[in-house]
Design a protein around this motif. Structure first.
Motif, PDB file in Angstrom:
ATOM      1  N   UNK A  89       0.813  -1.232   0.000  1.00 29.49           N
ATOM      2  CA  UNK A  89       0.000   0.000   0.000  1.00 29.49           C
ATOM      3  C   UNK A  89       0.842   1.277   0.000  1.00 29.49           C
ATOM      4  N   UNK A  90       1.911   1.299   0.813  1.00 29.15           N
ATOM      5  CA  UNK A  90       2.769   2.479   0.835  1.00 29.15           C
ATOM      6  C   UNK A  90       3.443   2.722  -0.498  1.00 29.15           C
ATOM      7  N   UNK A  91       3.917   1.641  -1.147  1.00 31.79           N
ATOM      8  CA  UNK A  91       4.565   1.785  -2.451  1.00 31.79           C
ATOM      9  C   UNK A  91       3.567   2.232  -3.508  1.00 31.79           C
ATOM     10  N   UNK A  92       2.344   1.703  -3.457  1.00 31.72           N
ATOM     11  CA  UNK A  92       1.331   2.075  -4.451  1.00 31.72           C
ATOM     12  C   UNK A  92       0.955   3.537  -4.327  1.00 31.72           C
ATOM     13  N   UNK A  93       0.743   4.001  -3.094  1.00 27.74           N
ATOM     14  CA  UNK A  93       0.372   5.408  -2.888  1.00 27.74           C
ATOM     15  C   UNK A  93       1.548   6.322  -3.243  1.00 27.74           C
ATOM     16  N   UNK A  94       2.772   5.914  -2.882  1.00 23.41           N
ATOM     17  CA  UNK A  94       3.947   6.714  -3.235  1.00 23.41           C
ATOM     18  C   UNK A  94       4.156   6.802  -4.735  1.00 23.41           C
ATOM     19  N   UNK A  95       3.937   5.687  -5.469  1.00 24.78           N
ATOM     20  CA  UNK A  95       4.088   5.713  -6.924  1.00 24.78           C
ATOM     21  C   UNK A  95       3.064   6.648  -7.560  1.00 24.78           C
ATOM     22  N   UNK A  96       1.810   6.569  -7.078  1.00 21.17           N
ATOM     23  CA  UNK A  96       0.771   7.438  -7.633  1.00 21.17           C
ATOM     24  C   UNK A  96       1.080   8.904  -7.358  1.00 21.17           C
ATOM     25  N   UNK A  97       1.606   9.198  -6.168  1.00 23.39           N
ATOM     26  CA  UNK A  97       1.975  10.581  -5.848  1.00 23.39           C
ATOM     27  C   UNK A  97       3.149  11.049  -6.706  1.00 23.39           C
ATOM     28  N   UNK A  99       3.583  10.253  -9.750  1.00 13.29           N
ATOM     29  CA  UNK A  99       2.975  10.643 -11.034  1.00 13.29           C
ATOM     30  C   UNK A  99       2.514  12.096 -10.982  1.00 13.29           C
ATOM     31  N   UNK A 100       1.914  12.483  -9.857  1.00 16.48           N
ATOM     32  CA  UNK A 100       1.483  13.873  -9.681  1.00 16.48           C
ATOM     33  C   UNK A 100       2.687  14.808  -9.709  1.00 16.48           C
ATOM     34  N   UNK A 101       3.785  14.394  -9.079  1.00 16.28           N
ATOM     35  CA  UNK A 101       4.999  15.219  -9.081  1.00 16.28           C
ATOM     36  C   UNK A 101       5.498  15.477 -10.490  1.00 16.28           C
ATOM     37  N   UNK A 102       5.563  14.411 -11.286  1.00 18.40           N
ATOM     38  CA  UNK A 102       6.061  14.552 -12.662  1.00 18.40           C
ATOM     39  C   UNK A 102       5.106  15.397 -13.490  1.00 18.40           C
ATOM     40  N   UNK A 103       3.807  15.163 -13.308  1.00 17.92           N
ATOM     41  CA  UNK A 103       2.812  15.880 -14.101  1.00 17.92           C
ATOM     42  C   UNK A 103       2.769  17.372 -13.769  1.00 17.92           C
ATOM     43  N   UNK A 104       2.977  17.700 -12.506  1.00 19.99           N
ATOM     44  CA  UNK A 104       2.902  19.104 -12.097  1.00 19.99           C
ATOM     45  C   UNK A 104       4.218  19.857 -12.283  1.00 19.99           C
ATOM     46  N   UNK A 123       5.626  15.430  -3.208  1.00 17.76           N
ATOM     47  CA  UNK A 123       4.258  14.929  -3.103  1.00 17.76           C
ATOM     48  C   UNK A 123       4.238  13.485  -2.618  1.00 17.76           C
ATOM     49  N   UNK A 124       5.187  12.683  -3.091  1.00 18.36           N
ATOM     50  CA  UNK A 124       5.252  11.294  -2.647  1.00 18.36           C
ATOM     51  C   UNK A 124       5.483  11.187  -1.153  1.00 18.36           C
ATOM     52  N   UNK A 125       6.377  12.021  -0.627  1.00 16.85           N
ATOM     53  CA  UNK A 125       6.636  12.019   0.812  1.00 16.85           C
ATOM     54  C   UNK A 125       5.405  12.457   1.595  1.00 16.85           C
ATOM     55  N   UNK A 175      -3.694  -4.983  -8.282  1.00 18.99           N
ATOM     56  CA  UNK A 175      -4.844  -4.374  -7.610  1.00 18.99           C
ATOM     57  C   UNK A 175      -4.405  -3.272  -6.645  1.00 18.99           C
ATOM     58  N   UNK A 176      -3.275  -3.459  -5.984  1.00 18.20           N
ATOM     59  CA  UNK A 176      -2.801  -2.438  -5.063  1.00 18.20           C
ATOM     60  C   UNK A 176      -2.426  -1.144  -5.784  1.00 18.20           C
ATOM     61  N   UNK A 177      -1.750  -1.271  -6.911  1.00 19.80           N
ATOM     62  CA  UNK A 177      -1.330  -0.065  -7.616  1.00 19.80           C
ATOM     63  C   UNK A 177      -2.517   0.623  -8.290  1.00 19.80           C
ATOM     64  N   UNK A 178      -3.548  -0.129  -8.660  1.00 18.81           N
ATOM     65  CA  UNK A 178      -4.762   0.501  -9.173  1.00 18.81           C
ATOM     66  C   UNK A 178      -5.466   1.296  -8.073  1.00 18.81           C
ATOM     67  N   UNK A 179      -5.551   0.707  -6.880  1.00 20.66           N
ATOM     68  CA  UNK A 179      -6.167   1.425  -5.763  1.00 20.66           C
ATOM     69  C   UNK A 179      -5.340   2.654  -5.384  1.00 20.66           C
ATOM     70  N   UNK A 180      -4.003   2.508  -5.407  1.00 18.17           N
ATOM     71  CA  UNK A 180      -3.146   3.652  -5.112  1.00 18.17           C
ATOM     72  C   UNK A 180      -3.330   4.777  -6.122  1.00 18.17           C
ATOM     73  N   UNK A 181      -3.508   4.407  -7.390  1.00 17.60           N
ATOM     74  CA  UNK A 181      -3.744   5.420  -8.419  1.00 17.60           C
ATOM     75  C   UNK A 181      -5.093   6.101  -8.210  1.00 17.60           C
ATOM     76  N   UNK A 182      -6.076   5.353  -7.705  1.00 20.17           N
ATOM     77  CA  UNK A 182      -7.401   5.937  -7.464  1.00 20.17           C
ATOM     78  C   UNK A 182      -7.352   7.009  -6.380  1.00 20.17           C
ATOM     79  N   UNK A 183      -6.377   6.909  -5.455  1.00 22.03           N
ATOM     80  CA  UNK A 183      -6.275   7.893  -4.377  1.00 22.03           C
ATOM     81  C   UNK A 183      -5.995   9.284  -4.923  1.00 22.03           C
ATOM     82  N   UNK A 184      -5.142   9.376  -5.948  1.00 15.08           N
ATOM     83  CA  UNK A 184      -4.766  10.691  -6.493  1.00 15.08           C
ATOM     84  C   UNK A 184      -5.354  10.919  -7.879  1.00 15.08           C
TER      85      UNK A 184
END
Length: 253
Positions: A89-97, A99-104, A123-125, A175-184
């Motif tokens: 879960x921590x890795x999935x949420x950090x990876x999704x965050x 993505x936000x860092x790179x995009x912004x 953002x990941x931190x 499934x974990x990385x999909x849920x992590x992506x859904x967070x952001x």
């Protein structure tokens, strides 16, 4: 086998199983807790387990170093499997965050983590800290302690194994990385809208350097969207952890 020797071997097996979950900084949710506190917790849980947990019949003794070493490796594999419920879960949420860092465009800014001695995205931190706060706010740290102790019921000390198949692990990973992506996801979609607006402005005014105007705008939009998203993120983060704990407990998602 003498009583003292049996207790010592039980303690070694319990410590080998619980070390990844309670003591290793990269795997445990208690990574920000001082090392002495983590070691004290590990010793306390190991001693408790050595006294009350069931043990496999025919447990290898000190006079059987190869069999004892194999049992310790099995316990460590079991501990790594249990730690997946915290790491993924921590890795999935950090990876999704990230993505936000790179995009912004905020990926140019990094934060030094002195405990891990690595540079981390801003953002990941922040999202990993939010995930850690949600983990403790939901009482999942207490559930984790009960869960690792309960693991000795279906896998007695000395009989542990890798409790998840490769296929189930890959499915859980997805499934974990999909849920992590859904967070952001709201932040990512909002920044996509900003990018479309900037692209339209760039085509309408080709003589203007829109990039340098849009960069601070995108960073500000990312923080505003992230602040709005954090209002609903705890429920989704709780689902991420619950899904991981359930999948590891049953051997698949």
């Amino acid at each position: 086998m003498a009583g003292l020797e049996l207790i010592a071997i039980r303690f070694l097996l319990a410590t080998a199983r619980f070390t990844p979950v309670l003591a290793v900084p990269a795997l445990t949710p208690f990574a920000f807790v001082p090392v002495f506190v983590r070691l004290a917790l590990l010793l306390a849980v190991g001693l408790l387990t050595a006294g009350v947990a069931p043990v496999q019949t025919g447990l290898a003794g000190i006079d059987q170093p190869i069999a004892l070493g194999v049992a310790l490796l099995g316990e460590m594999a079991m501990g790594l499997t249990l730690a997946l419920a915290v790491v993924l879960p921590g890795a999935a949420i950090g990876m999704a965050a990230n993505v936000v860092d790179v995009q912004s465009g905020a990926s140019a800014v990094s934060i030094f983590n002195p405990s891990m001695r690595t540079a981390e995205s801003m953002t990941g931190t922040a999202m990993q800290w939010v995930a850690a706060l949600v983990f403790f706010a939901l009482g999942l740290h207490l559930f984790l302690l009960r869960w690792v102790l309960a693991s000795t019921r279906f896998a007695p000390l000395g009989s542990a194994f890798l409790a998840i198949t490769p296929g189930a692990f890959v499915s859980l990973l997805g499934s974990q990385f999909l849920l992590g992506l859904a967070v952001v996801a709201p932040v990512i979609l909002g920044l996509l809208g900003v990018d479309l607006a900037v692209a339209f402005a760039s085509r309408s005014m080709p003589q203007a350097n829109i990039y340098f105007v849009a960069l601070p705008l995108k960073i500000a939009a990312a923080f505003l969207l992230l602040a709005a998203d954090l209002r609903y993120a705890p429920e989704l983060i709780g689902r991420v952890y619950s899904q991981a704990f359930g999948a590891i407990s049953t051997g698949g998602p």
